[in-house]
Write an enzyme that holds these catalytic residues in place. Structure first.
Site, PDB file in Angstrom:
ATOM      1  CE  LYS A  72      40.263  27.453  70.218  1.00 13.32           C
ATOM      2  NZ  LYS A  72      39.182  28.293  69.663  1.00 13.32           N
ATOM      3  NE  ARG A 102      35.590  28.108  74.277  1.00  9.29           N
ATOM      4  CZ  ARG A 102      34.778  27.387  73.513  1.00  9.29           C
ATOM      5  NH1 ARG A 102      33.463  27.437  73.711  1.00  9.29           N
ATOM      6  NH2 ARG A 102      35.265  26.631  72.555  1.00  9.29           N
ATOM      7  CG  PHE A 131      34.681  33.052  62.138  1.00  4.46           C
ATOM      8  CD1 PHE A 131      35.264  31.795  62.331  1.00  4.46           C
ATOM      9  CD2 PHE A 131      33.299  33.139  62.159  1.00  4.46           C
ATOM     10  CE1 PHE A 131      34.493  30.672  62.542  1.00  4.46           C
ATOM     11  CE2 PHE A 131      32.520  32.013  62.369  1.00  4.46           C
ATOM     12  CZ  PHE A 131      33.114  30.776  62.554  1.00  4.46           C
ATOM     13  CG  ASN A 186      37.458  30.442  71.958  1.00  7.36           C
ATOM     14  OD1 ASN A 186      38.494  29.895  71.580  1.00  7.36           O
ATOM     15  ND2 ASN A 186      36.278  30.127  71.463  1.00  7.36           N
ATOM     16  CG  HIS A 220      38.084  22.857  69.679  1.00  5.89           C
ATOM     17  ND1 HIS A 220      37.168  23.384  68.807  1.00  5.89           N
ATOM     18  CD2 HIS A 220      38.025  21.495  69.525  1.00  5.89           C
ATOM     19  CE1 HIS A 220      36.576  22.406  68.139  1.00  5.89           C
ATOM     20  NE2 HIS A 220      37.076  21.257  68.560  1.00  5.89           N
TER      21      HIS A 220
END
Length: 221
Positions: free
Chosen positions: A28, A122, A74, A132, A135
């Site tokens: 991410k 994570r 979210f 986190n 993915h």
């Protein structure tokens, strides 16, 4: 008295057909600078990085990618975060890749991961349930869809290994290769590597025969 070697029980038992499974992994935006470290952990954990690309998704593309999360509270924060900078997308391969990858990355909430799975990615790199770090696809269907999303040109097929690979080689590869090597021994060319490569191209059993006449168009003066 027979002098032929007897097969052991392990040799006589058929091997199970095992396939290399694929899954999607994302590093991410806020962890892209740690991509090299994370990729090293991935490889040392038995995965192969089949494809990789660095991409900056738009909010609209993120909405499409996370369409299964649409409507959740979210969702706006998720798409805003995932479009805030470049990400690293990887198609990973190994036996049971989906379950092993999800085990390696840990629970989606990094705070909970630090308690229950302290060695997971994570827990090590994530900061909360949104940021986190990575993915992972949660099932085969989502893995197929997500890999196609990030790598539209990819062809997703299970890669055979073990007995399945032996069967494939016996049916489709060995007969052609044996014919080429036999002819190579007869011809004894000066450059055997180039000769064999040319022979295999010429005798490729998967190459279609062109029965129609090839017409070359000459540009008008």
């Amino acid at each position: 008295m027979s002098l032929e070697p007897q097969q052991t029980m392990e040799q006589s038992m058929p091997l199970p057909q095992i396939y290399v499974e694929r899954t999607l992994a994302l590093i991410k935006p806020d962890l892209v600078h740690k991509a090299e470290d994370i990729e090293d952990i991935i490889v040392r954990s038995g995965f192969s990085i089949i494809q990789k690309r660095k991409i900056h998704l738009s909010p609209e593309q993120c909405s499409d990618f996370y369409s299964d999360q649409y409507g959740k509270m979210f969702f706006p924060s998720l798409t805003a975060y995932m479009s805030s900078g470049p990400i690293i997308a990887m198609a990973l391969g190994r036996y049971k890749a989906i379950s092993y990858w999800n085990e390696l990355i840990g629970p989606s909430n990094s705070l909970k991961a630090k308690e229950s799975h302290p060695d997971s990615l994570r827990a090590i790199y994530g900061t909360d349930d949104l940021r986190n770090a990575v993915h992972g696809s949660y099932c085969y269907t989502s893995a197929e869809r997500e890999i196609r999303f990030m790598f539209p040109e990819v062809i997703i097929e299970p890669v055979p290994i073990g007995q399945a690979a032996k069967d494939y080689l016996g049916l489709f590869v060995n007969p052609t290769l044996l014919g080429g090597l036999t002819e190579l021994c007869k011809q004894k060319p000066a450059d055997p590597y180039t000769w064999l490569a040319d022979w295999l191209l010429k005798h490729n059993p998967n190459k279609p025969d062109l029965l129609h006449q090839i017409i070359v168009e000459v540009p008008k003066e």
